[in-house]
Design a protein around this motif. Sequence first.
Motif, PDB file in Angstrom:
ATOM      1  N   MET A   1       0.840  -1.190   0.000  1.00  9.32           N
ATOM      2  CA  MET A   1       0.000   0.000   0.000  1.00  9.32           C
ATOM      3  C   MET A   1       0.881   1.248   0.000  1.00  9.32           C
ATOM      4  O   MET A   1       2.026   1.203   0.429  1.00  9.32           O
ATOM      5  CB  MET A   1      -0.885   0.011   1.266  1.00  9.32           C
ATOM      6  CG  MET A   1      -2.021  -0.975   1.254  1.00  9.32           C
ATOM      7  SD  MET A   1      -2.964  -0.905   2.801  1.00  9.32           S
ATOM      8  CE  MET A   1      -4.098   0.431   2.467  1.00  9.32           C
ATOM      9  N   ASN A   2       0.297   2.325  -0.437  1.00  9.44           N
ATOM     10  CA  ASN A   2       0.995   3.608  -0.441  1.00  9.44           C
ATOM     11  C   ASN A   2       0.591   4.364   0.840  1.00  9.44           C
ATOM     12  O   ASN A   2      -0.567   4.731   0.996  1.00  9.44           O
ATOM     13  CB  ASN A   2       0.556   4.370  -1.694  1.00  9.44           C
ATOM     14  CG  ASN A   2       1.403   5.577  -1.934  1.00  9.44           C
ATOM     15  OD1 ASN A   2       2.524   5.679  -1.411  1.00  9.44           O
ATOM     16  ND2 ASN A   2       0.882   6.519  -2.695  1.00  9.44           N
ATOM     17  N   LEU A   3       1.559   4.582   1.739  1.00  7.45           N
ATOM     18  CA  LEU A   3       1.214   5.112   3.065  1.00  7.45           C
ATOM     19  C   LEU A   3       1.831   6.481   3.310  1.00  7.45           C
ATOM     20  O   LEU A   3       3.000   6.707   2.979  1.00  7.45           O
ATOM     21  CB  LEU A   3       1.734   4.170   4.154  1.00  7.45           C
ATOM     22  CG  LEU A   3       1.351   2.702   4.062  1.00  7.45           C
ATOM     23  CD1 LEU A   3       2.086   1.909   5.146  1.00  7.45           C
ATOM     24  CD2 LEU A   3      -0.153   2.523   4.218  1.00  7.45           C
ATOM     25  N   LEU A   4       1.055   7.348   3.912  1.00  7.63           N
ATOM     26  CA  LEU A   4       1.604   8.618   4.401  1.00  7.63           C
ATOM     27  C   LEU A   4       1.495   8.590   5.929  1.00  7.63           C
ATOM     28  O   LEU A   4       0.405   8.386   6.479  1.00  7.63           O
ATOM     29  CB  LEU A   4       0.806   9.801   3.841  1.00  7.63           C
ATOM     30  CG  LEU A   4       1.286  11.176   4.312  1.00  7.63           C
ATOM     31  CD1 LEU A   4       2.701  11.467   3.819  1.00  7.63           C
ATOM     32  CD2 LEU A   4       0.338  12.278   3.821  1.00  7.63           C
ATOM     33  N   LEU A   5       2.646   8.753   6.609  1.00  3.09           N
ATOM     34  CA  LEU A   5       2.652   8.747   8.080  1.00  3.09           C
ATOM     35  C   LEU A   5       3.009  10.144   8.567  1.00  3.09           C
ATOM     36  O   LEU A   5       4.008  10.727   8.127  1.00  3.09           O
ATOM     37  CB  LEU A   5       3.654   7.719   8.603  1.00  3.09           C
ATOM     38  CG  LEU A   5       3.349   6.264   8.219  1.00  3.09           C
ATOM     39  CD1 LEU A   5       4.396   5.317   8.816  1.00  3.09           C
ATOM     40  CD2 LEU A   5       1.964   5.840   8.680  1.00  3.09           C
ATOM     41  N   GLU A  60      -3.000   5.642   0.223  1.00  2.00           N
ATOM     42  CA  GLU A  60      -4.171   4.763   0.392  1.00  2.00           C
ATOM     43  C   GLU A  60      -4.581   4.708   1.861  1.00  2.00           C
ATOM     44  O   GLU A  60      -5.653   4.227   2.207  1.00  2.00           O
ATOM     45  CB  GLU A  60      -3.839   3.358  -0.124  1.00  2.00           C
ATOM     46  CG  GLU A  60      -3.633   3.321  -1.620  1.00  2.00           C
ATOM     47  CD  GLU A  60      -2.922   2.067  -2.052  1.00  2.00           C
ATOM     48  OE1 GLU A  60      -3.594   1.041  -2.274  1.00  2.00           O
ATOM     49  OE2 GLU A  60      -1.665   2.110  -2.145  1.00  2.00           O
ATOM     50  N   LEU A  61      -3.659   5.151   2.736  1.00  2.00           N
ATOM     51  CA  LEU A  61      -3.968   5.255   4.171  1.00  2.00           C
ATOM     52  C   LEU A  61      -3.070   6.347   4.751  1.00  2.00           C
ATOM     53  O   LEU A  61      -1.897   6.435   4.389  1.00  2.00           O
ATOM     54  CB  LEU A  61      -3.679   3.931   4.890  1.00  2.00           C
ATOM     55  CG  LEU A  61      -3.935   3.958   6.400  1.00  2.00           C
ATOM     56  CD1 LEU A  61      -5.414   3.733   6.723  1.00  2.00           C
ATOM     57  CD2 LEU A  61      -3.109   2.898   7.133  1.00  2.00           C
ATOM     58  N   VAL A  62      -3.624   7.146   5.638  1.00  2.00           N
ATOM     59  CA  VAL A  62      -2.792   8.147   6.330  1.00  2.00           C
ATOM     60  C   VAL A  62      -2.773   7.796   7.818  1.00  2.00           C
ATOM     61  O   VAL A  62      -3.831   7.682   8.456  1.00  2.00           O
ATOM     62  CB  VAL A  62      -3.349   9.580   6.152  1.00  2.00           C
ATOM     63  CG1 VAL A  62      -2.375  10.598   6.756  1.00  2.00           C
ATOM     64  CG2 VAL A  62      -3.598   9.899   4.686  1.00  2.00           C
TER      65      VAL A  62
END
Length: 439
Positions: A1-5, A60-62
């Motif tokens: 998945m493409n994640l932004l943290l 796709e999720l933060v």
Amino acid sequence: MNLLLVYANPYTMLWPQPAGLSMVARAAREAGHRVRLVDLMFEADPDATLARALEETRPELVGFTLRNLDNADMKAARSFVPDYVRWVRMASQVAPTLIGGPAVSSAPEPLLRATGATYAMTGQGETSFPVFLRELEAGASTFSAAGLIWREGETLRRNPPDLSGHARGIDWSFIDLAKYKRPYMAHGLVTKTGCAHRCAFCDAPWTAGTTFLTREPEAIVEDLRRDARDYQLNTSEYMLIDTCFNQPLGWAKQVCEAIIRSGLKVGWAAVVEPTPDLDRELCRLMVRAGNTIVTTLVASYDDDVLAQSARPFTAADVAHAFELFEAEEVLYMPQLMFGGPGETRASVETTLRYARRCKPIMIQGGWGVRVYPQAPLRERAVADGQVPAESDLLAPAFYLAPGLDREWLDARSRSVGVSKLAAAPRWARYLWRLARLRW
Ligand code: B12
Ligand code: SF4
């Protein structure tokens, strides 16, 4: 998945780095996900930075780290919840959101409701985050990931958290270290989590674990070696990520011995509480292993006040610890916290009298005690009519012993201090300890 943290900490005081988030980021990357970490700490316009990161990453999720509910200061309370609410709502327009971090472990459901995040995770994330991601990718609508809170219709479902301790330390590759090069900046070094004590005002046993969950001394030294080799962190001070470094006593000695054996030249500050088992040998080992300074949340020097907050030491233990520190050249910085249960004008004066006799490098005095949702103090605060029973405690809420006048307490707590002249040799020693790291 493409994640932004997102490290959503707007509070620059002592600038703690995104330690926990880097560990979660590493776990996600090792599980095959694409991870970008954005740190809002020093951003002049954090909203714009977040908006840009959302636009560029198209995640796709933060995931968010929410660290502190507020600054825990009754005199000038500053809540960070409005910032969290705004940032999570911005991200929720782009992708599902997951909130984690110490503030979430302290007040999970209230923060989930306030921010409108899709999910929350309590406890440690390095094992449970990848499990959650796997389940999310597989299209699950019910989850087994530890600590996860999610909605099913109108109800919130919740799994018990992972509070098993940290096997690994911080992953600096996710952190922009240049941003953190500031005076008195200390790098985090994870040594243990959890706490076996039950101080009335603290929720650590419930949010971080009810026993001391220690890391292997050799694993800690390995982090120090890697930090020196890959990031040159040995040239400035560390702050141990550890609620009470001196316990268990035998383990604390082993950590110091392992650092001494390694031959590494490092400097580190730590929280050392004046527990009855504290001994001369540990003080000596700490100094040899590079301890620069210790802070200690003494809170009070009155036995009744200490007992009513279930502190794991007495006034005599405090005196014993400070004698050892002074004899063994451990520089110490006591923190006093006036106004807890049982505090009276007389007990405040007892503490101040003692404070004038000891020889710390610095002493801090504050008043009012933050009431956290899971801390035992909550019950007392409700009974004493200081906090409404139904409050979710998201907004700053404090305990102040009934009958104490704020203005008087403020003036008395401001009288705490160490004369510059008396403290000068101790400051010289501290600065020397820092300076020698650079040679
Ligand atoms: C060490 C420490 C400090 C050190 C930090 C040193 C450093 N260089 O890092 C110092 C002394 C500077 C400090 C200062 C403060 N602290 Co402090 N601190 C801690 C302590 C003991 C450990 C925090 C830590 O780094 N943990 C280690 C990392 C690895 O764990 P973590 O961040 O929790 O991350 C894990 C999980 O939370 C989760 N996770 C984290 N983010 C995310 C994100 C996602 C998406 C997911 C899924 C999971 C996840 O997974 C991570 C890995 O397992 C905690 C207590 C505790 N037991 O947690 C208090 C604590 C965080 N501090 C607290 C407070 C109040 C403060 C101060 C406001 C005190 C003050 N009045 O000045 C300041 C704020 C500083 C600031 N600018 O933010 C409170 C916050 C209370 C709350 N819930 O709001 C805590 C919880 C202590 C307490 N119980 O009262 N602190
Ligand atoms: S205040 Fe410190 S010693 Fe007391 S329970 Fe919390 S972490 Fe443990």
